[in-house]
Scaffold this active site. Sequence first.
Site, PDB file in Angstrom:
ATOM      1  N   GLY A  14      -7.186  34.974 -22.825  1.00  0.00           N
ATOM      2  CA  GLY A  14      -7.560  34.972 -21.414  1.00  0.00           C
ATOM      3  C   GLY A  14      -6.620  35.867 -20.624  1.00  0.00           C
ATOM      4  N   GLY A  15      -6.194  36.962 -21.266  1.00  0.00           N
ATOM      5  CA  GLY A  15      -5.270  37.884 -20.592  1.00  0.00           C
ATOM      6  C   GLY A  15      -5.971  39.006 -19.864  1.00  0.00           C
TER       7      GLY A  15
ATOM      8  N   TYR B 276     -12.960  18.464 -17.208  1.00  0.00           N
ATOM      9  CA  TYR B 276     -11.935  19.514 -17.188  1.00  0.00           C
ATOM     10  C   TYR B 276     -10.541  18.894 -17.294  1.00  0.00           C
ATOM     11  CZ  TYR B 276      -9.016  23.256 -15.206  1.00  0.00           C
ATOM     12  OH  TYR B 276      -8.045  24.197 -14.991  1.00  0.00           O
TER      13      TYR B 276
ATOM     14  N   GLY C 119      -3.505  35.163 -16.652  1.00  0.00           N
ATOM     15  CA  GLY C 119      -3.162  35.770 -17.940  1.00  0.00           C
ATOM     16  C   GLY C 119      -2.866  37.250 -17.788  1.00  0.00           C
TER      17      GLY C 119
HETATM   18  N1  LIG Z   1      -6.396  29.291 -10.924  1.00  0.00           N
HETATM   19  C1  LIG Z   1      -6.089  28.019 -10.831  1.00  0.00           C
HETATM   20  O1  LIG Z   1      -5.943  27.489  -9.727  1.00  0.00           O
HETATM   21  C2  LIG Z   1      -5.876  27.201 -12.080  1.00  0.00           C
HETATM   22  C3  LIG Z   1      -5.334  25.928 -11.932  1.00  0.00           C
HETATM   23  C4  LIG Z   1      -5.097  25.175 -13.064  1.00  0.00           C
HETATM   24  C5  LIG Z   1      -5.364  25.684 -14.312  1.00  0.00           C
HETATM   25  N2  LIG Z   1      -5.911  26.933 -14.434  1.00  0.00           N
HETATM   26  C6  LIG Z   1      -6.136  27.426 -15.808  1.00  0.00           C
HETATM   27  O2  LIG Z   1      -5.548  28.691 -15.941  1.00  0.00           O
HETATM   28  C7  LIG Z   1      -6.180  29.436 -16.978  1.00  0.00           C
HETATM   29  C8  LIG Z   1      -6.468  30.837 -16.494  1.00  0.00           C
HETATM   30  O3  LIG Z   1      -7.384  30.758 -15.420  1.00  0.00           O
HETATM   31  P1  LIG Z   1      -7.393  31.756 -14.166  1.00  0.00           P
HETATM   32  O4  LIG Z   1      -7.277  30.910 -12.956  1.00  0.00           O
HETATM   33  O5  LIG Z   1      -6.450  32.861 -14.363  1.00  0.00           O
HETATM   34  O6  LIG Z   1      -8.923  32.226 -14.207  1.00  0.00           O
HETATM   35  P2  LIG Z   1      -9.654  33.527 -14.777  1.00  0.00           P
HETATM   36  O7  LIG Z   1      -9.242  34.733 -14.031  1.00  0.00           O
HETATM   37  O8  LIG Z   1     -11.099  33.149 -14.825  1.00  0.00           O
HETATM   38  O9  LIG Z   1      -9.088  33.665 -16.259  1.00  0.00           O
HETATM   39  C9  LIG Z   1      -9.667  33.042 -17.370  1.00  0.00           C
HETATM   40  C10 LIG Z   1      -9.448  33.944 -18.562  1.00  0.00           C
HETATM   41  O10 LIG Z   1      -9.905  33.266 -19.738  1.00  0.00           O
HETATM   42  C11 LIG Z   1     -10.877  34.071 -20.385  1.00  0.00           C
HETATM   43  N3  LIG Z   1     -11.824  33.198 -21.064  1.00  0.00           N
HETATM   44  C12 LIG Z   1     -12.618  32.236 -20.546  1.00  0.00           C
HETATM   45  N4  LIG Z   1     -13.337  31.650 -21.504  1.00  0.00           N
HETATM   46  C13 LIG Z   1     -12.988  32.250 -22.675  1.00  0.00           C
HETATM   47  C14 LIG Z   1     -13.390  32.098 -24.019  1.00  0.00           C
HETATM   48  N5  LIG Z   1     -14.331  31.215 -24.379  1.00  0.00           N
HETATM   49  N6  LIG Z   1     -12.811  32.884 -24.956  1.00  0.00           N
HETATM   50  C15 LIG Z   1     -11.884  33.814 -24.617  1.00  0.00           C
HETATM   51  N7  LIG Z   1     -11.464  34.005 -23.357  1.00  0.00           N
HETATM   52  C16 LIG Z   1     -12.013  33.235 -22.402  1.00  0.00           C
HETATM   53  C17 LIG Z   1     -11.504  34.907 -19.261  1.00  0.00           C
HETATM   54  O11 LIG Z   1     -12.167  36.063 -19.713  1.00  0.00           O
HETATM   55  P3  LIG Z   1     -13.776  36.056 -20.003  1.00  0.00           P
HETATM   56  O12 LIG Z   1     -14.419  35.228 -18.934  1.00  0.00           O
HETATM   57  O13 LIG Z   1     -14.168  37.482 -20.028  1.00  0.00           O
HETATM   58  O14 LIG Z   1     -13.916  35.411 -21.347  1.00  0.00           O
HETATM   59  C18 LIG Z   1     -10.249  35.236 -18.473  1.00  0.00           C
HETATM   60  O15 LIG Z   1      -9.534  36.267 -19.117  1.00  0.00           O
HETATM   61  C19 LIG Z   1      -7.395  28.615 -17.387  1.00  0.00           C
HETATM   62  O16 LIG Z   1      -7.102  27.911 -18.565  1.00  0.00           O
HETATM   63  C20 LIG Z   1      -7.564  27.660 -16.211  1.00  0.00           C
HETATM   64  O17 LIG Z   1      -8.180  26.451 -16.590  1.00  0.00           O
HETATM   65  C21 LIG Z   1      -6.172  27.696 -13.358  1.00  0.00           C
END
Ligand SMILES: NC(=O)c1ccc[n+]([C@@H]2O[C@H](COP(=O)([O-])OP(=O)(O)OC[C@H]3O[C@@H](n4cnc5c(N)ncnc54)[C@H](OP(=O)(O)O)[C@@H]3O)[C@@H](O)[C@H]2O)c1
Length: 247
Positions: free
Chosen positions: A13-14, A150, A19
């Site tokens: 998820g980079g 979730y 990421g």
């Molecule tokens: N932002 C927040 O407030 C928040 C709070 C708590 C936790 N988180 C956690 O932080 C992490 C990163 O999220 P983010 O907020 O940075 O959102 P984001 O920008 O949507 O990043 C998610 C990343 O994961 C990848 N991804 C999703 N499903 C995947 C799969 N099945 N296989 C491989 N890659 C996958 C996405 O790329 P593709 O969609 O192209 O696959 C993207 O690179 C997640 O685990 C999320 O639950 C976020």
Amino acid sequence: MGKYSDKNAVITGGSSGMGLAVAELLVRGGARVVITGRSQATLDAARKRLGENAVAVRGDVASLSDLDTLVGHVKSELGSIDALFVNAGIAPLTPLDSTTEEVYDELFAINVKGAFFTVQKLAPLLSANAGVVLTTSIANVIGMVDTSVYAAGKAALRSMARTFSAELLPRGIRVNAISPGPIDSGILETMMSVEAADRFRAERIASNPMGRYGTVEEFAVAAAFLAFDATYTTGVELAVDGGETQL
Ligand SMILES: NC(=O)c1ccc[n+]([C@@H]2O[C@H](COP(=O)([O-])OP(=O)(O)OC[C@H]3O[C@@H](n4cnc5c(N)ncnc54)[C@H](OP(=O)(O)O)[C@@H]3O)[C@@H](O)[C@H]2O)c1
């Protein structure tokens, strides 16, 4: 010499959000990184932004054969891994009364099964003294409406961080969880309509002790700290949440 010269990192998820911010911080410090994601277009944009020290590998963490492909690329591109960020995840809302079996299964397949097998398959490539960081969420310790599936998945991940720590400690590898509160990554807009995202954001800001969202860069600094600097720390969960779970 940058702080991360000679270091190799893998960030699932980079390709976007937090990421990608971790990848940028590490590449700026001299590291070589492998980033993953499902969307080729998003990966291409990220790879372009990161430059030559980044390799982008398309794959779904829920697919074990995609993870095998990732292992092959990591072996040939990096050889070994100094820091593994298990960060890929999705965050659909999961209200008790309307969440379908399909959404439940997809969420657990990506956020829980995907994380487990990412660590299982990449563990043999981790170098002695490597750091593993699992991205959880503050949802796993508070009762946030409409997030039960979730939150339960992230609680599973938090638990795995403890057990992985014990299992990998004999190799000198530390495993920690990082628990973001509201971080401005763009993920909200992928979960809900723009109007709902605006409403959600306003509510979260009102209930946050620091009265704001965190930035992806603030997350990246904390994640890199756990992976590289926190050499006497394993099995913990570090909240990056403006104090939301503490004050
Ligand atoms: N932002 C927040 O407030 C928040 C709070 C708590 C936790 N988180 C956690 O932080 C992490 C990163 O999220 P983010 O907020 O940075 O959102 P984001 O920008 O949507 O990043 C998610 C990343 O994961 C990848 N991804 C999703 N499903 C995947 C799969 N099945 N296989 C491989 N890659 C996958 C996405 O790329 P593709 O969609 O192209 O696959 C993207 O690179 C997640 O685990 C999320 O639950 C976020």
